[in-house]
Design a protein around this motif. Structure first.
Motif, PDB file in Angstrom:
ATOM      1  N   VAL A   1       0.866  -1.244   0.058  1.00 14.32           N
ATOM      2  CA  VAL A   1      -0.174   0.115   0.051  1.00 14.32           C
ATOM      3  C   VAL A   1       1.062   1.287  -0.002  1.00 14.32           C
ATOM      4  O   VAL A   1       2.245   1.145   0.190  1.00 14.32           O
ATOM      5  N   ALA A   2       0.396   2.342  -0.128  1.00 11.65           N
ATOM      6  CA  ALA A   2       1.066   3.826  -0.456  1.00 11.65           C
ATOM      7  C   ALA A   2       0.241   4.802   0.306  1.00 11.65           C
ATOM      8  O   ALA A   2      -1.125   4.742   0.177  1.00 11.65           O
ATOM      9  N   PHE A   3       1.125   5.690   0.757  1.00 13.78           N
ATOM     10  CA  PHE A   3       0.468   7.147   1.180  1.00 13.78           C
ATOM     11  C   PHE A   3       1.544   8.103   1.067  1.00 13.78           C
ATOM     12  O   PHE A   3       2.693   7.748   0.933  1.00 13.78           O
ATOM     13  N   LEU A   4       1.108   9.520   1.004  1.00  7.20           N
ATOM     14  CA  LEU A   4       2.169  10.459   0.774  1.00  7.20           C
ATOM     15  C   LEU A   4       2.072  11.646   1.732  1.00  7.20           C
ATOM     16  O   LEU A   4       1.427  12.446   2.068  1.00  7.20           O
TER      17      LEU A   4
ATOM     18  N   ILE B   1       7.132   7.956  12.960  1.00  8.80           N
ATOM     19  CA  ILE B   1       6.529   6.822  12.373  1.00  8.80           C
ATOM     20  C   ILE B   1       7.674   5.908  11.575  1.00  8.80           C
ATOM     21  O   ILE B   1       7.726   4.853  11.702  1.00  8.80           O
ATOM     22  N   GLU B   2       8.345   6.835  10.566  1.00  6.83           N
ATOM     23  CA  GLU B   2       9.436   6.175  10.323  1.00  6.83           C
ATOM     24  C   GLU B   2      10.548   5.563  10.686  1.00  6.83           C
ATOM     25  O   GLU B   2      11.088   4.581  10.409  1.00  6.83           O
ATOM     26  N   GLY B   3      10.649   6.395  11.843  1.00 10.23           N
ATOM     27  CA  GLY B   3      11.859   5.606  12.878  1.00 10.23           C
ATOM     28  C   GLY B   3      11.381   4.455  13.406  1.00 10.23           C
ATOM     29  O   GLY B   3      12.557   3.543  13.725  1.00 10.23           O
TER      30      GLY B   3
ATOM     31  N   VAL C   1      10.839   4.439   0.843  1.00  6.53           N
ATOM     32  CA  VAL C   1      10.330   5.655   0.896  1.00  6.53           C
ATOM     33  C   VAL C   1      11.114   6.699  -0.361  1.00  6.53           C
ATOM     34  O   VAL C   1      12.430   6.648  -0.318  1.00  6.53           O
ATOM     35  N   HIS C   2      10.333   7.350  -0.882  1.00  5.89           N
ATOM     36  CA  HIS C   2      10.786   7.957  -2.173  1.00  5.89           C
ATOM     37  C   HIS C   2      10.455   9.471  -2.058  1.00  5.89           C
ATOM     38  O   HIS C   2       9.317   9.963  -1.721  1.00  5.89           O
ATOM     39  N   ASP C   3      11.196  10.309  -2.803  1.00 11.16           N
ATOM     40  CA  ASP C   3      10.871  11.781  -2.820  1.00 11.16           C
ATOM     41  C   ASP C   3       9.799  11.943  -3.920  1.00 11.16           C
ATOM     42  O   ASP C   3       9.667  11.311  -4.834  1.00 11.16           O
TER      43      ASP C   3
ATOM     44  N   VAL D   1       5.382   6.817   0.409  1.00 15.30           N
ATOM     45  CA  VAL D   1       5.828   5.863   1.211  1.00 15.30           C
ATOM     46  C   VAL D   1       5.044   4.441   0.734  1.00 15.30           C
ATOM     47  O   VAL D   1       3.809   4.459   0.414  1.00 15.30           O
ATOM     48  N   LEU D   2       5.956   3.593   0.786  1.00 17.07           N
ATOM     49  CA  LEU D   2       5.260   2.036   0.184  1.00 17.07           C
ATOM     50  C   LEU D   2       5.417   1.372   1.561  1.00 17.07           C
ATOM     51  O   LEU D   2       6.676   1.251   2.364  1.00 17.07           O
ATOM     52  N   GLY D   3       4.397   0.678   1.936  1.00 17.19           N
ATOM     53  CA  GLY D   3       4.340  -0.314   3.113  1.00 17.19           C
ATOM     54  C   GLY D   3       3.798  -1.736   2.610  1.00 17.19           C
ATOM     55  O   GLY D   3       3.166  -1.840   1.827  1.00 17.19           O
TER      56      GLY D   3
END
Length: 169
Positions: free
Chosen positions: A49-52, A63-65, A122-124, A131-133
């Protein structure tokens, strides 16, 4: 070509409804979460899944940490939950009932569904991040109308007018 108009961009894209989700994680300081309207499925194999999130988001950096998160799909009646978790700073989770997933992320009570994930990549993406999960677990909690953001306001889905004849790709 005319100069880019950010207000026109928002106005035009505001005519496209988006679902409202809360991305949650359990940090060393307790639960944290952020409201997102940019959630989508990305892949069936592997399940992604993805979100921005906004690249300036301090919640996203926490969250990323952690390296894992849960996407909570809000129900149409969960305006107060959305408002509480959309604010900056403070104890966003005060009064927000939840339990922890097997992966350790908060699952909010009374959501339509939840998707438990690990950060895959995680991509610019300009002023946001893509963010891909990787999906670890997921479940429908309460099959009901989701919270939808449309033209600057919140609402719900009134129901299916016609069944889809082919999957959206």
């Amino acid at each position: 070509m005319r100069p880019f108009d950010a207000a026109a961009f928002r106005r035009v894209l505001g005519h496209y409804p988006t679902g409202v989700c809360v991305v949650t994680a359990m940090t060393d300081d307790g639960p944290t979460g952020m409201v997102v309207g940019s959630f989508t499925s990305a892949s069936l194999e592997p399940p992604l899944v993805a979100f921005l999130p906004d690249r300036r988001s301090t919640t996203w950096s926490r969250i990323e940490g952690v390296g894992r998160f849960c996407v909570n799909i809000l129900a149409s009646e969960q305006h107060a939950v959305c408002d509480a978790l959309a604010k900056r700073g403070g104890d966003k989770f005060r009064g927000i009932s939840h339990r922890l997933s097997a992966n350790g992320s908060p699952i909010l009570d009374s959501v339509v569904a939840w998707i438990d994930c690990e950060v895959q990549a995680v991509h610019d993406a300009g002023d946001h991040l893509f963010v891909l999960g990787r999906v670890i677990d997921l479940e429908v909690e309460q099959p009901q109308s989701p919270l939808i953001f449309f033209q600057g306001g919140y609402g719900g889905f009134l129901g299916i007018v016609r069944e889809a004849t082919a999957p959206v790709r």
